[in-house]
Design a protein around this motif. Structure first.
Motif, PDB file in Angstrom:
ATOM      1  N   LEU A 357       0.795  -1.227   0.000  1.00 45.96           N
ATOM      2  CA  LEU A 357       0.000   0.000   0.000  1.00 45.96           C
ATOM      3  C   LEU A 357       0.837   1.292   0.000  1.00 45.96           C
ATOM      4  O   LEU A 357       0.503   2.212  -0.732  1.00 45.96           O
ATOM      5  CB  LEU A 357      -1.012  -0.009   1.158  1.00 45.96           C
ATOM      6  N   PRO A 358       1.913   1.370   0.799  1.00 48.68           N
ATOM      7  CA  PRO A 358       2.702   2.609   0.752  1.00 48.68           C
ATOM      8  C   PRO A 358       3.312   2.899  -0.627  1.00 48.68           C
ATOM      9  O   PRO A 358       3.669   4.042  -0.910  1.00 48.68           O
ATOM     10  CB  PRO A 358       3.817   2.351   1.772  1.00 48.68           C
ATOM     11  N   PHE A 359       3.394   1.887  -1.467  1.00 49.74           N
ATOM     12  CA  PHE A 359       3.945   2.112  -2.811  1.00 49.74           C
ATOM     13  C   PHE A 359       2.875   2.634  -3.782  1.00 49.74           C
ATOM     14  O   PHE A 359       3.195   3.113  -4.851  1.00 49.74           O
ATOM     15  CB  PHE A 359       4.565   0.827  -3.367  1.00 49.74           C
ATOM     16  N   ALA A 360       1.612   2.470  -3.386  1.00 44.82           N
ATOM     17  CA  ALA A 360       0.523   2.891  -4.272  1.00 44.82           C
ATOM     18  C   ALA A 360       0.237   4.371  -4.091  1.00 44.82           C
ATOM     19  O   ALA A 360      -0.865   4.781  -3.749  1.00 44.82           O
ATOM     20  CB  ALA A 360      -0.721   2.063  -3.974  1.00 44.82           C
ATOM     21  N   SER A 361       1.246   5.179  -4.316  1.00 41.91           N
ATOM     22  CA  SER A 361       1.108   6.621  -4.146  1.00 41.91           C
ATOM     23  C   SER A 361       2.122   7.292  -5.054  1.00 41.91           C
ATOM     24  O   SER A 361       3.245   6.823  -5.178  1.00 41.91           O
ATOM     25  CB  SER A 361       1.399   7.003  -2.693  1.00 41.91           C
ATOM     26  N   SER A 362       1.710   8.391  -5.688  1.00 41.75           N
ATOM     27  CA  SER A 362       2.681   9.124  -6.510  1.00 41.75           C
ATOM     28  C   SER A 362       3.430  10.132  -5.639  1.00 41.75           C
ATOM     29  O   SER A 362       4.224  10.916  -6.143  1.00 41.75           O
ATOM     30  CB  SER A 362       1.978   9.830  -7.661  1.00 41.75           C
TER      31      SER A 362
ATOM     32  N   CYS B 166      -1.518  16.107  -9.595  1.00 35.31           N
ATOM     33  CA  CYS B 166      -0.354  15.294  -9.968  1.00 35.31           C
ATOM     34  C   CYS B 166      -0.550  14.729 -11.377  1.00 35.31           C
ATOM     35  O   CYS B 166      -1.645  14.325 -11.756  1.00 35.31           O
ATOM     36  CB  CYS B 166      -0.206  14.162  -8.964  1.00 35.31           C
ATOM     37  N   CYS B 167       0.538  14.673 -12.152  1.00 32.93           N
ATOM     38  CA  CYS B 167       0.454  14.151 -13.520  1.00 32.93           C
ATOM     39  C   CYS B 167       0.468  12.624 -13.529  1.00 32.93           C
ATOM     40  O   CYS B 167       0.188  11.991 -14.543  1.00 32.93           O
ATOM     41  CB  CYS B 167       1.615  14.669 -14.354  1.00 32.93           C
ATOM     42  N   GLY B 168       0.845  12.022 -12.376  1.00 35.02           N
ATOM     43  CA  GLY B 168       0.829  10.565 -12.297  1.00 35.02           C
ATOM     44  C   GLY B 168       2.187   9.918 -12.487  1.00 35.02           C
ATOM     45  O   GLY B 168       2.286   8.693 -12.504  1.00 35.02           O
ATOM     46  N   PHE B 169       3.239  10.727 -12.609  1.00 34.14           N
ATOM     47  CA  PHE B 169       4.552  10.113 -12.826  1.00 34.14           C
ATOM     48  C   PHE B 169       5.022   9.394 -11.546  1.00 34.14           C
ATOM     49  O   PHE B 169       4.961   8.172 -11.475  1.00 34.14           O
ATOM     50  CB  PHE B 169       5.564  11.147 -13.315  1.00 34.14           C
ATOM     51  N   GLY B 170       5.464  10.172 -10.575  1.00 35.16           N
ATOM     52  CA  GLY B 170       5.799   9.571  -9.279  1.00 35.16           C
ATOM     53  C   GLY B 170       6.924   8.557  -9.300  1.00 35.16           C
ATOM     54  O   GLY B 170       6.950   7.632  -8.491  1.00 35.16           O
ATOM     55  N   GLY B 171       7.879   8.692 -10.226  1.00 34.35           N
ATOM     56  CA  GLY B 171       9.036   7.788 -10.238  1.00 34.35           C
ATOM     57  C   GLY B 171       8.631   6.346 -10.495  1.00 34.35           C
ATOM     58  O   GLY B 171       7.905   6.067 -11.439  1.00 34.35           O
ATOM     59  N   THR B 172       9.073   5.449  -9.601  1.00 37.47           N
ATOM     60  CA  THR B 172       8.767   4.029  -9.843  1.00 37.47           C
ATOM     61  C   THR B 172       7.274   3.725  -9.692  1.00 37.47           C
ATOM     62  O   THR B 172       6.820   2.661 -10.092  1.00 37.47           O
ATOM     63  CB  THR B 172       9.577   3.102  -8.908  1.00 37.47           C
ATOM     64  N   PHE B 173       6.507   4.671  -9.142  1.00 37.60           N
ATOM     65  CA  PHE B 173       5.049   4.501  -9.094  1.00 37.60           C
ATOM     66  C   PHE B 173       4.498   4.273 -10.510  1.00 37.60           C
ATOM     67  O   PHE B 173       3.600   3.451 -10.717  1.00 37.60           O
ATOM     68  CB  PHE B 173       4.405   5.748  -8.468  1.00 37.60           C
ATOM     69  N   ILE B 175       5.797   2.804 -12.888  1.00 35.27           N
ATOM     70  CA  ILE B 175       6.120   1.452 -13.362  1.00 35.27           C
ATOM     71  C   ILE B 175       5.342   0.415 -12.550  1.00 35.27           C
ATOM     72  O   ILE B 175       4.869  -0.581 -13.069  1.00 35.27           O
ATOM     73  CB  ILE B 175       7.640   1.166 -13.199  1.00 35.27           C
ATOM     74  N   LYS B 176       5.238   0.680 -11.242  1.00 35.40           N
ATOM     75  CA  LYS B 176       4.572  -0.290 -10.363  1.00 35.40           C
ATOM     76  C   LYS B 176       3.059  -0.280 -10.544  1.00 35.40           C
ATOM     77  O   LYS B 176       2.412  -1.303 -10.411  1.00 35.40           O
ATOM     78  CB  LYS B 176       4.910   0.003  -8.898  1.00 35.40           C
ATOM     79  N   PHE B 177       2.508   0.893 -10.751  1.00 33.79           N
ATOM     80  CA  PHE B 177       1.059   1.013 -10.930  1.00 33.79           C
ATOM     81  C   PHE B 177       0.747   1.775 -12.219  1.00 33.79           C
ATOM     82  O   PHE B 177       0.163   2.865 -12.174  1.00 33.79           O
ATOM     83  CB  PHE B 177       0.422   1.707  -9.715  1.00 33.79           C
ATOM     84  N   PRO B 178       1.145   1.205 -13.377  1.00 28.55           N
ATOM     85  CA  PRO B 178       1.022   1.961 -14.621  1.00 28.55           C
ATOM     86  C   PRO B 178      -0.418   2.358 -14.955  1.00 28.55           C
ATOM     87  O   PRO B 178      -0.644   3.442 -15.493  1.00 28.55           O
ATOM     88  CB  PRO B 178       1.590   1.007 -15.683  1.00 28.55           C
ATOM     89  N   GLU B 179      -1.375   1.519 -14.590  1.00 26.61           N
ATOM     90  CA  GLU B 179      -2.760   1.814 -14.976  1.00 26.61           C
ATOM     91  C   GLU B 179      -3.280   3.086 -14.291  1.00 26.61           C
ATOM     92  O   GLU B 179      -3.972   3.894 -14.919  1.00 26.61           O
ATOM     93  CB  GLU B 179      -3.687   0.638 -14.648  1.00 26.61           C
ATOM     94  N   ILE B 180      -2.966   3.230 -12.995  1.00 25.40           N
ATOM     95  CA  ILE B 180      -3.400   4.448 -12.301  1.00 25.40           C
ATOM     96  C   ILE B 180      -2.605   5.636 -12.831  1.00 25.40           C
ATOM     97  O   ILE B 180      -3.144   6.710 -13.082  1.00 25.40           O
ATOM     98  CB  ILE B 180      -3.184   4.344 -10.768  1.00 25.40           C
ATOM     99  N   SER B 181      -1.312   5.404 -12.997  1.00 20.58           N
ATOM    100  CA  SER B 181      -0.412   6.462 -13.449  1.00 20.58           C
ATOM    101  C   SER B 181      -0.862   7.069 -14.781  1.00 20.58           C
ATOM    102  O   SER B 181      -0.912   8.295 -14.937  1.00 20.58           O
ATOM    103  CB  SER B 181       0.999   5.883 -13.561  1.00 20.58           C
ATOM    104  N   ILE B 182      -1.223   6.218 -15.740  1.00 21.46           N
ATOM    105  CA  ILE B 182      -1.610   6.779 -17.048  1.00 21.46           C
ATOM    106  C   ILE B 182      -2.995   7.407 -17.006  1.00 21.46           C
ATOM    107  O   ILE B 182      -3.285   8.340 -17.740  1.00 21.46           O
ATOM    108  CB  ILE B 182      -1.528   5.756 -18.199  1.00 21.46           C
ATOM    109  N   ASP B 183      -3.843   6.904 -16.110  1.00 20.63           N
ATOM    110  CA  ASP B 183      -5.149   7.546 -15.970  1.00 20.63           C
ATOM    111  C   ASP B 183      -4.975   8.982 -15.473  1.00 20.63           C
ATOM    112  O   ASP B 183      -5.688   9.891 -15.890  1.00 20.63           O
ATOM    113  CB  ASP B 183      -6.025   6.756 -15.001  1.00 20.63           C
TER     114      ASP B 183
END
Lengths: 461, 234
Positions: A357-362, B166-173, B175-183
């Motif tokens: 969960l802590p990784f699910a954040s930008s 936020c634009c959704g980049f967030g570094g490794t975020f 890559i780890k959560f691409p679906e949320i990131s691109i949304d």
């Protein structure tokens, strides 16, 4: 669906992102509350000052938690309230069932409380044959749907009024309506009868005042007031962090809590409960307060993470979080969703699998920006990521990548050499791509010459 | 006054033109600076992913390279916040050697330290500004880039709705959560498109890399440009 499965987070995310109804419901509820919130917050010229004060009170209280809890116990006991200490969920539940059995309770009315969600109290009482009814409208809806709350102050935020209408028609045998007013009337009619016949009332507490031994509950529907006064016995279940030092502190918390949670200047009702009936005519005969630890001391032990206990459970961080906005509360699979939930869940409940969960954040920081008690939620998430890596949570490939990356970055010559290799690979026509990046985004091209090469050339001129 | 230029590693390798533009601006105002060649990465990717041991060894290296300068200037809000806000998490007082107080994002350095509110650039386009999360919420940079942009000749600065999202980049975020990131990128691009701007600019190339990557993949007609490149257009 009472889903506590934290391992399914990624799956849940995909489900939520593609669920158009859910997204529409979330979007409508969140946009409305956030825009109204801006209005009611901007009316106060001293908002930042209030946040600062609230932060300092919470910090001071948590730093001296034992002292204030003892004071609260002393005062409340003097007032005739019985205090029970529960180290975990099982102990809290056993106190409740002991009391319920002693008074031969058949029907229990409950007002909204996240701690009771934490300890699974409603299901437990139902299993033991005690009918237990949620009286907060949102909670009543999720109880009928057999779901968890999807937000800590707006439990049925994920549902549209059409969905609620269908649910009522199906479960309560009424004609379908999607008019909020009519839906409220149906719930009220159903609940009124329960209130009048209940033997036991259970509530949470927004604040416990150490100075006076008072229990403070804020609400909008009047149901908490009824749950805590109509039945002969009232049990308050509260986390140990709910204590505040003085009655006068409420002037600050009332201002920030309503605005943060529901974008209201003030909630419709406030109950300040001081004593059972032997001293006051409009109270129940017996009042118990169960002070629940249930993992809170796990947070208290960490110098860094104890900040999470400042939380007054307003849920504003959830509304502000771009991740929560898209996936909603159920996707998290935890009692407390969203940014603060991603801090609490892995630590308070010691779920290793919650370390995802802590990784699910930008790390955008909106949770901190909106938090009325200024918890640095995004920094706590970073700290937990660090703890997760220390606990060997990360996949081997990631560990390997960072090892190699570090070797390159520690020595600029190796770094330049690595970049040269990349340029060579690109030159012969191979384009390195990251699958999880390139599937949705074009990967940038490595420049023909790095900045440092350009700089060197210019400087040597 | 000894100024050091810190060019983040990904700008060095993928977007050298941002570094070149930064150099051009500093030179125009006669700011004497050096670019220490031993620099690589500030350690943020490791730090944000939880690899604090690795991040710490790069932080120590960074301090060693830069501690003798009076100012450190970087065309990146994100890397600046790594040094200013997060190095103190990793290093003790002695190890830090004041580095956090000396480091500035480019537009902040120009406006706050150098008292420059116009670079004399010209850019005949409609531009919208994306507040990067780190520049805005970690460093409190909101007005500085806007002051500079408003003074660019012919440039029309149009504020988009939710510029602070936020634009959704967030570094490794990403890559780890691409679906949320691109949304999130999709939403950001829509706000920008609705503003009628031709360009999205920002203090952070990493946000722009993500936004541009999504726009190009989906053939969305809007361009991204780092603020230094606009400000160096003289």
């Amino acid at each position: 669906m009472r889903n506590h499965d934290l391992t399914k987070f990624k799956e849940n995310v995909l489900w939520a992102l593609t669920n158009q109804t859910l997204r529409k419901n979330l979007n409508r509820a969140i946009t409305h509350t956030l825009s109204k919130r801006i209005e009611v917050v901007s009316e106060l010229t001293n908002w930042e000052e209030l946040r600062e004060k609230a932060h300092n009170i919470r910090k001071h209280t948590i730093e001296n938690l034992a002292y204030y809890l003892e004071n609260f116990e002393k005062k409340a006991t003097e007032n005739g309230i019985k205090i029970l200490w529960a180290k975990d969920a099982a102990e809290a539940r056993s106190y409740v069932i002991d009391i319920a059995r002693r008074i031969n309770a058949k029907l229990c009315v409950k007002s909204k409380s996240m701690v009771t969600e934490e300890i699974g109290l409603r299901e437990f009482l139902e299993e033991k044959g005690i009918e237990t009814v949620e009286t907060d409208l949102g909670e009543f809806i999720v109880q009928l749907a057999n779901e968890m709350p999807s937000h800590i102050t707006a439990p049925a935020m994920h549902k549209s009024r059409d969905e609620i209408g269908k649910l009522f028609a199906e479960k309560l045998g009424v004609d379908f309506t999607n008019e909020p007013e009519n839906l409220t009337k149906i719930a009220r009619r159903f609940l009124r009868e329960k209130f009048l016949n209940a033997d036991l009332g259970i509530s949470g507490a927004n604040f416990l005042v150490a100075e006076t031994g008072s229990i403070v509950i804020v609400e909008n529907e009047g149901n908490a007031g009824l749950s805590t006064t109509l039945p002969k016995v009232h049990i308050v279940i509260a986390g140990i962090e709910k204590v505040i030092p003085r009655l006068v502190d409420l002037t600050i918390f009332f201002k920030i809590l309503g605005r943060s949670a529901t974008a209201q200047r003030f909630t419709s009702y406030v109950s300040i409960i001081n004593a059972p009936r032997n001293k006051k005519p409009d109270s129940p005969e017996e009042i118990y307060v169960i002070l629940v630890d249930n993992g809170r001391t796990n947070l208290l032990r960490s110098e860094k993470l104890k900040q999470a206990l400042y939380c007054i459970k307003c849920g504003a961080c959830m509304l502000a979080c771009p991740i929560y906005q898209r996936v909603g509360g159920h996707a998290y699979g935890s009692i407390y969703p969203g940014p603060i939930g991603s801090v609490l869940t892995p630590v308070q409940f010691a779920f290793d699998e919650a370390l995802i969960l802590p990784f699910a954040s930008s790390l955008c920081g909106k949770c901190h920006e909106i938090c009325p008690v200024k918890i640095e939620i995004h920094h706590l998430l970073l700290w937990l990521r660090h703890k997760a890596v220390e606990q060997d949570f990360s996949p081997w490939i990631e560990k390997l990548i960072f090892k190699l990356w570090l070797i390159g970055m520690k020595n600029h010559k190796l770094y330049e050499f690595g970049a040269k290799i990349l340029r060579y690979i690109r030159k012969i026509g191979i384009k390195p791509e990251l699958k999880n990046w390139s599937k949705w985004r074009t990967f940038p091209e490595i420049a023909p010459k790095s900045f440092r090469e350009i700089w060197r050339r210019q400087e040597s001129k | 006054m000894k100024v050091a230029l810190f060019i983040p590693c990904y700008i060095d390798q993928f977007y050298p033109e941002v570094g070149v533009a930064t150099v051009k601006i500093l030179k125009k105002f006669g700011i004497k600076f050096d670019y220490p060649l031993e620099q690589t990465c500030c350690g943020q990717p490791a730090f944000n992913t939880g690899y604090w041991k690795e991040a710490k060894s790069l932080a120590i290296k960074f301090v060693k390279i830069f501690s003798n300068f009076d100012y450190i200037v970087s065309p990146s809000g994100s890397c600046t916040s790594m040094i200013k806000i997060f190095y103190p998490e990793l290093l003790n007082e002695d190890e830090l050697k004041n580095i956090a107080q000396k480091t500035f994002e480019l537009t902040e350095f120009l406006v706050k330290i150098m008292k420059i509110d116009s670079t004399g650039a010209e850019f005949d386009h409609k531009v919208t500004y994306h507040d990067s999360c780190h520049a805005l919420r970690e460093l409190g940079i909101k007005e500085e880039p806007r002051i500079l942009l408003r003074n660019v000749k012919k440039l029309k600065l149009i504020e988009m709705e939710n510029s602070e999202d936020c634009c959704g980049f967030g570094g490794t975020f990403s890559i780890k959560f691409p679906e949320i990131s691109i949304d999130m990128a999709k939403y950001k691009l829509n706000y920008a498109l609705n503003s009628g701007a031709e360009f999205i600019t920002s203090t952070d190339q990493s946000c722009l890399m993500h936004i541009d990557g999504y726009a190009r993949k989906n053939k969305i007609n809007i361009k991204t440009i780092h603020i230094a490149q606009i400000l160096a257009n003289f």
